[in-house]
Design a protein around this motif. Sequence first.
Motif, PDB file in Angstrom:
ATOM      1  N   GLU A 118     -11.510  -8.009  -5.206  1.00 51.20           N
ATOM      2  CA  GLU A 118     -12.775  -7.622  -5.859  1.00 51.20           C
ATOM      3  C   GLU A 118     -13.972  -8.087  -5.044  1.00 51.20           C
ATOM      4  OE1 GLU A 118     -12.306  -9.149  -9.835  1.00 51.20           O
ATOM      5  OE2 GLU A 118     -10.896  -7.525 -10.330  1.00 51.20           O
TER       6      GLU A 118
ATOM      7  N   ILE B  17     -14.341  -5.901  -1.857  1.00 53.28           N
ATOM      8  CA  ILE B  17     -14.862  -4.552  -2.138  1.00 53.28           C
ATOM      9  C   ILE B  17     -16.375  -4.602  -2.369  1.00 53.28           C
ATOM     10  CG2 ILE B  17     -14.786  -2.640  -3.813  1.00 53.28           C
ATOM     11  CD1 ILE B  17     -11.734  -3.341  -4.048  1.00 53.28           C
TER      12      ILE B  17
ATOM     13  N   GLU C  31      -4.949   1.033  -5.578  1.00 56.25           N
ATOM     14  CA  GLU C  31      -6.163   0.818  -6.367  1.00 56.25           C
ATOM     15  C   GLU C  31      -7.345   0.467  -5.429  1.00 56.25           C
ATOM     16  OE1 GLU C  31      -5.295  -2.091  -9.420  1.00 56.25           O
ATOM     17  OE2 GLU C  31      -7.400  -2.730  -9.292  1.00 56.25           O
TER      18      GLU C  31
ATOM     19  N   LYS D  23      -8.647   3.471  -3.463  1.00 57.80           N
ATOM     20  CA  LYS D  23      -9.498   4.341  -4.297  1.00 57.80           C
ATOM     21  C   LYS D  23     -10.912   3.784  -4.340  1.00 57.80           C
ATOM     22  CE  LYS D  23      -6.292   5.910  -7.640  1.00 57.80           C
ATOM     23  NZ  LYS D  23      -5.760   5.442  -8.904  1.00 57.80           N
ATOM     24  N   GLU D  24     -11.018   2.463  -4.605  1.00 57.35           N
ATOM     25  CA  GLU D  24     -12.347   1.858  -4.730  1.00 57.35           C
ATOM     26  C   GLU D  24     -13.092   1.877  -3.406  1.00 57.35           C
ATOM     27  OE1 GLU D  24     -12.950  -1.473  -7.271  1.00 57.35           O
ATOM     28  OE2 GLU D  24     -10.881  -1.346  -7.991  1.00 57.35           O
TER      29      GLU D  24
END
Length: 364
Positions: free
Chosen positions: A203, A206, A230, A233-234
């Motif tokens: 997190e 990103i 996941e 995608k982000e």
Amino acid sequence: MKIVVSGGGTGGHIYPALALIRTIQAKHPNTEFLYIGTEKGLESKLVTRENIPFQSIQITGIKRSISLENIKTFIRFFKGVKDCKRLLKSFKPDVVIGTGGYVCGPVVYAAAKQKIPTIIHEQNSIPGLTNKFLSRYVNKVATCFDSAGEFFPKEKVVLTGNPRASEVIGEQNKDILQSLGLSANKKTVLIVGGSRGARPINEAVIKSLAEFAEKPYQIVYVTGEVHFNEVEKEVSLVGKPENIVVAPFIHNMPDLLRGVDLVISRAGATTLAEITALGLPSILIPSPYVTNNHQEKNASALTEKGAATMLLENNLTGPQLIKSIDEILLNDEKIMKMKKAAKGMGIPDASDRLFKVMQDVIEY
Ligand SMILES: CC(=O)N[C@H]1[C@@H](OP(=O)(O)OP(=O)(O)OC[C@H]2O[C@@H](n3ccc(=O)[nH]c3=O)[C@H](O)[C@@H]2O)O[C@H](CO)[C@@H](O)[C@@H]1O
């Protein structure tokens, strides 16, 4: 010589075992190995891809709270011991070594009951439950931190270090960066959340992507297999800067470690053995979700010597991550000091030391 090795669940227990096996294969090519693990653990993939004979048993870890599951675990433990006794009787090893994780419990216990010489290898500064239990039955306990010795019978403890430290040592080669599509001439940061990846680190990374794009350094960012889709995608929503490569898992980590300048990681003990052997500066973000908070203790051993800085997960934000990287990577004097301190803690001959312990218990 015939050797049974067991260790599993996560890479931190498996890679030391594989490194030891490779050292012995190089010195004594006729040695026969049998690796005992579980199907569910990472070992079923990592060991078989190395063409090492692998047998699985069924066992689960014990829960710290009282639960019905624990009764089932005890039943599985004794069934596991029975299965291991059968495997050991047929393979007839000269020595059995466990490198941690609950799968070692029945394997090493069964071996000790059959009077086969046994060793456990503890990577961490505070030992896991299985190794504490097994220490009563084994011949020797090989450790990587002085502090771990206090938890085991004194006369059995030998400080060997982690065989994976021996495996990462080698010539620096920046080819791997080029093969990943990066420059061989830029400073490089590796970001990795241990063998399974870490969501909080993902997190923070990103959130920092846009700012990383402006930096004079480049980044290899390893998400962990289960988080990769996941994260991808982000990342595609924000846009991936050219100076970052995102990967789910790196199989040739020793090569990559030899090509990077700074490591940002959880504080798993095997990773720490690798970065100290190479003298790599690091920013450690200990996992607070592990038994007895042992990763923070692992990390403290490095920060106390000036080899690493620690960033607690509570304080982990995108801006804080970037600030911590810049403080090191944009300050050559600091890098030099951290490198020296890290190198001073490494045990690059760990594989030889552990092999010597094996020879001693066999001859005893
Ligand atoms: C959540 C948990 O229980 N973690 C434990 C686990 O961590 P974990 O399995 O994450 O272990 P470490 O960080 O110590 O070691 C990871 C190993 O996997 C390798 N690697 C990692 C990522 C990758 O893409 N490719 C790769 O090869 C590393 O180079 C290293 O050899 O075992 C460690 C060693 O007992 C403990 O200290 C950790 O607390």
